[in-house]
Design a protein around this motif. Structure first.
Motif, PDB file in Angstrom:
ATOM      1  N   ASP A 266       0.828  -1.205   0.000  1.00  0.00           N
ATOM      2  CA  ASP A 266       0.000   0.000   0.000  1.00  0.00           C
ATOM      3  C   ASP A 266       0.866   1.261   0.000  1.00  0.00           C
ATOM      4  O   ASP A 266       1.967   1.284   0.557  1.00  0.00           O
ATOM      5  CB  ASP A 266      -0.907   0.034   1.235  1.00  0.00           C
ATOM      6  CG  ASP A 266      -2.117  -0.883   1.098  1.00  0.00           C
ATOM      7  OD1 ASP A 266      -2.344  -1.404  -0.006  1.00  0.00           O
ATOM      8  OD2 ASP A 266      -2.831  -1.072   2.111  1.00  0.00           O
ATOM      9  N   VAL A 267       0.332   2.317  -0.616  1.00  0.00           N
ATOM     10  CA  VAL A 267       1.001   3.617  -0.628  1.00  0.00           C
ATOM     11  C   VAL A 267       0.177   4.590   0.203  1.00  0.00           C
ATOM     12  O   VAL A 267      -1.012   4.804  -0.067  1.00  0.00           O
ATOM     13  CB  VAL A 267       1.176   4.153  -2.059  1.00  0.00           C
ATOM     14  CG1 VAL A 267       1.760   5.567  -2.025  1.00  0.00           C
ATOM     15  CG2 VAL A 267       2.067   3.224  -2.868  1.00  0.00           C
ATOM     16  N   LEU A 268       0.806   5.151   1.214  1.00  0.00           N
ATOM     17  CA  LEU A 268       0.164   6.120   2.094  1.00  0.00           C
ATOM     18  C   LEU A 268       0.636   7.516   1.707  1.00  0.00           C
ATOM     19  O   LEU A 268       1.838   7.794   1.697  1.00  0.00           O
ATOM     20  CB  LEU A 268       0.532   5.818   3.554  1.00  0.00           C
ATOM     21  CG  LEU A 268      -0.040   6.765   4.623  1.00  0.00           C
ATOM     22  CD1 LEU A 268      -1.559   6.667   4.667  1.00  0.00           C
ATOM     23  CD2 LEU A 268       0.561   6.441   5.989  1.00  0.00           C
ATOM     24  N   THR A 269      -0.308   8.385   1.381  1.00  0.00           N
ATOM     25  CA  THR A 269       0.010   9.766   1.006  1.00  0.00           C
ATOM     26  C   THR A 269      -0.569  10.704   2.052  1.00  0.00           C
ATOM     27  O   THR A 269      -1.727  10.557   2.447  1.00  0.00           O
ATOM     28  CB  THR A 269      -0.573  10.105  -0.371  1.00  0.00           C
ATOM     29  OG1 THR A 269      -0.056   9.185  -1.340  1.00  0.00           O
ATOM     30  CG2 THR A 269      -0.199  11.520  -0.780  1.00  0.00           C
ATOM     31  N   THR A 270       0.237  11.644   2.483  1.00  0.00           N
ATOM     32  CA  THR A 270      -0.179  12.632   3.486  1.00  0.00           C
ATOM     33  C   THR A 270       0.138  14.002   2.929  1.00  0.00           C
ATOM     34  O   THR A 270       1.264  14.245   2.500  1.00  0.00           O
ATOM     35  CB  THR A 270       0.599  12.433   4.806  1.00  0.00           C
ATOM     36  OG1 THR A 270       0.669  11.044   5.122  1.00  0.00           O
ATOM     37  CG2 THR A 270      -0.065  13.190   5.934  1.00  0.00           C
ATOM     38  N   GLU A 271      -0.832  14.909   2.910  1.00  0.00           N
ATOM     39  CA  GLU A 271      -0.561  16.222   2.338  1.00  0.00           C
ATOM     40  C   GLU A 271      -1.239  17.336   3.114  1.00  0.00           C
ATOM     41  O   GLU A 271      -2.304  17.138   3.721  1.00  0.00           O
ATOM     42  CB  GLU A 271      -0.977  16.280   0.866  1.00  0.00           C
ATOM     43  CG  GLU A 271      -2.450  16.172   0.610  1.00  0.00           C
ATOM     44  CD  GLU A 271      -2.784  16.277  -0.883  1.00  0.00           C
ATOM     45  OE1 GLU A 271      -1.853  16.201  -1.712  1.00  0.00           O
ATOM     46  OE2 GLU A 271      -3.977  16.444  -1.200  1.00  0.00           O
ATOM     47  N   ILE A 275       2.281  23.277   2.294  1.00  0.00           N
ATOM     48  CA  ILE A 275       3.513  22.695   2.837  1.00  0.00           C
ATOM     49  C   ILE A 275       4.050  21.623   1.902  1.00  0.00           C
ATOM     50  O   ILE A 275       5.180  21.704   1.425  1.00  0.00           O
ATOM     51  CB  ILE A 275       3.293  22.115   4.250  1.00  0.00           C
ATOM     52  CG1 ILE A 275       2.773  23.189   5.208  1.00  0.00           C
ATOM     53  CG2 ILE A 275       4.607  21.523   4.782  1.00  0.00           C
ATOM     54  CD1 ILE A 275       2.497  22.705   6.607  1.00  0.00           C
ATOM     55  N   GLY A 276       3.245  20.618   1.599  1.00  0.00           N
ATOM     56  CA  GLY A 276       3.711  19.570   0.697  1.00  0.00           C
ATOM     57  C   GLY A 276       3.082  18.237   1.011  1.00  0.00           C
ATOM     58  O   GLY A 276       2.089  18.152   1.754  1.00  0.00           O
ATOM     59  N   ARG A 277       3.673  17.177   0.457  1.00  0.00           N
ATOM     60  CA  ARG A 277       3.089  15.855   0.613  1.00  0.00           C
ATOM     61  C   ARG A 277       4.160  14.810   0.860  1.00  0.00           C
ATOM     62  O   ARG A 277       5.302  14.909   0.398  1.00  0.00           O
ATOM     63  CB  ARG A 277       2.251  15.470  -0.606  1.00  0.00           C
ATOM     64  CG  ARG A 277       3.011  15.430  -1.910  1.00  0.00           C
ATOM     65  CD  ARG A 277       2.049  15.323  -3.086  1.00  0.00           C
ATOM     66  NE  ARG A 277       1.538  13.987  -3.285  1.00  0.00           N
ATOM     67  CZ  ARG A 277       0.282  13.693  -3.581  1.00  0.00           C
ATOM     68  NH1 ARG A 277      -0.615  14.650  -3.682  1.00  0.00           N
ATOM     69  NH2 ARG A 277      -0.089  12.451  -3.791  1.00  0.00           N
ATOM     70  N   LEU A 278       3.759  13.803   1.610  1.00  0.00           N
ATOM     71  CA  LEU A 278       4.556  12.613   1.840  1.00  0.00           C
ATOM     72  C   LEU A 278       3.945  11.484   1.024  1.00  0.00           C
ATOM     73  O   LEU A 278       2.726  11.395   0.904  1.00  0.00           O
ATOM     74  CB  LEU A 278       4.527  12.219   3.319  1.00  0.00           C
ATOM     75  CG  LEU A 278       4.718  13.321   4.361  1.00  0.00           C
ATOM     76  CD1 LEU A 278       4.437  12.780   5.766  1.00  0.00           C
ATOM     77  CD2 LEU A 278       6.119  13.893   4.273  1.00  0.00           C
ATOM     78  N   GLU A 279       4.778  10.624   0.482  1.00  0.00           N
ATOM     79  CA  GLU A 279       4.278   9.455  -0.259  1.00  0.00           C
ATOM     80  C   GLU A 279       5.163   8.272   0.090  1.00  0.00           C
ATOM     81  O   GLU A 279       6.313   8.203  -0.341  1.00  0.00           O
ATOM     82  CB  GLU A 279       4.275   9.723  -1.754  1.00  0.00           C
ATOM     83  CG  GLU A 279       3.506   8.664  -2.539  1.00  0.00           C
ATOM     84  CD  GLU A 279       3.167   9.114  -3.944  1.00  0.00           C
ATOM     85  OE1 GLU A 279       3.693   8.497  -4.874  1.00  0.00           O
ATOM     86  OE2 GLU A 279       2.382  10.093  -4.089  1.00  0.00           O
ATOM     87  N   ASN A 280       4.618   7.349   0.877  1.00  0.00           N
ATOM     88  CA  ASN A 280       5.403   6.257   1.439  1.00  0.00           C
ATOM     89  C   ASN A 280       4.759   4.911   1.160  1.00  0.00           C
ATOM     90  O   ASN A 280       3.587   4.692   1.489  1.00  0.00           O
ATOM     91  CB  ASN A 280       5.546   6.446   2.949  1.00  0.00           C
ATOM     92  CG  ASN A 280       6.097   7.817   3.322  1.00  0.00           C
ATOM     93  OD1 ASN A 280       5.340   8.745   3.600  1.00  0.00           O
ATOM     94  ND2 ASN A 280       7.409   7.954   3.311  1.00  0.00           N
TER      95      ASN A 280
END
Length: 292
Positions: A266-271, A275-280
């Protein structure tokens, strides 16, 4: 301004300024936290930016890295304190079946828990890996027994974080620590936006494989950033480069019916807007119960 911490070719890290022209300008500090610890850190950044803009400056003294080539490290890889607030959005409190708190519900992590904005997350030993999209506050100057106005002045900036939680471990006892402090499971970044350029309200969103699962506005926080910093400073000193996670809005997997957790791949995206976004991507290995 926007600041980041980059991994260098030698395996170390360096602080960097986002130039706005698709590149990062490296700065004379090991990371953003080390930069903030310098009393005149703004002057250091301004001088570096002026030198980069000066066409007569020797090019060998300026190190610009294209955004496409940048390897983003955890924003604050050596944070002295990582303090988190749970149950701080009204909707999340309701989905967890609790009442509004009189005081912040706090727990701590270590710097070892932090990883970069695009790093893969390796999980060994948990079968209930949950997401918690959050606004995080970066401390910019020392605070101890501060009031809210002093705390507000001490905010260095804001960044994006996800308090990834191992719910099976968290629920073993009344204390949350063992489900929250897993090494290299808390992405933070991609940048810190300084407080003077950030707004007062932030839209926080979380996605699993592109599906929106969380959306909240920080205006609905029970305890805002300045309140949290002031409260924490009553019992422990906060220093430049310390990190405070402000809580997550509703939509966590544990609160769904039936509960839903992250799966291998799974890919978890936080934005957060502005500010921006994380994609892990998550690599979740077979769950194995620990013996005591």
């Amino acid at each position: 301004m926007k600041l980041a911490t980059l991994r260098t070719a030698g395996g170390s890290t360096t602080a960097a300024l986002v130039t706005g022209a698709g590149s990062y300008l490296t700065l004379p500090a090991l990371d953003v936290g080390a930069l903030l610890a310098q009393p005149q850190w703004r002057l250091v950044v301004e001088k570096a930016a002026e030198a980069a803009a000066d066409k007569d400056q020797a090019s060998t003294e300026i190190n610009l890295i294209a955004a496409a080539d940048a390897d983003l490290a955890p924003l604050l890889p050596r944070a002295g304190k990582v303090i988190c607030c749970g149950l701080n959005y009204g909707d999340h409190i309701q989905e967890m079946g609790r009442e509004l708190p009189e005081y912040p519900t706090l727990f701590a992590k270590y710097a070892d828990t932090l990883l970069g904005a695009n790093d893969a997350v390796e999980v060994h030993g948990s079968g209930r890996v949950d997401w918690e999209a959050e606004l995080a506050v970066v401390v910019g100057s020392e605070l101890f027994r501060a009031d809210e106005d002093q705390a507000r002045e001490a905010i260095g900036g804001y960044t994006v974080a996800n308090d990834v939680s191992m719910r099976d471990w968290q629920s073993r006892t009344l204390q949350w620590f063992q489900g929250k402090a897993w090494d290299a499971t808390t992405p933070v970044g991609p940048v810190m936006v300084t407080a003077d350029e950030a707004g007062e309200e932030f839209e926080v969103r979380g996605y699993v494989n592109g599906e929106l699962v969380q959306h909240g506005n920080t205006s609905t926080l029970v305890f805002g950033p300045a309140q949290l910093l002031s409260y924490i400073s009553q019992f422990t000193v906060l220093r430049p480069g310390d990190l405070v996670l402000t809580g997550t809005p509703g939509g966590v997997g544990m609160g769904m019916t039936p509960p839903r957790y992250l799966e291998d791949g799974d890919v978890l995206t936080t934005e957060i807007d502005g500010i921006g976004r994380l994609e892990n991507q998550f690599r979740i290995h077979a769950h194995a119960e620990a013996t005591v």
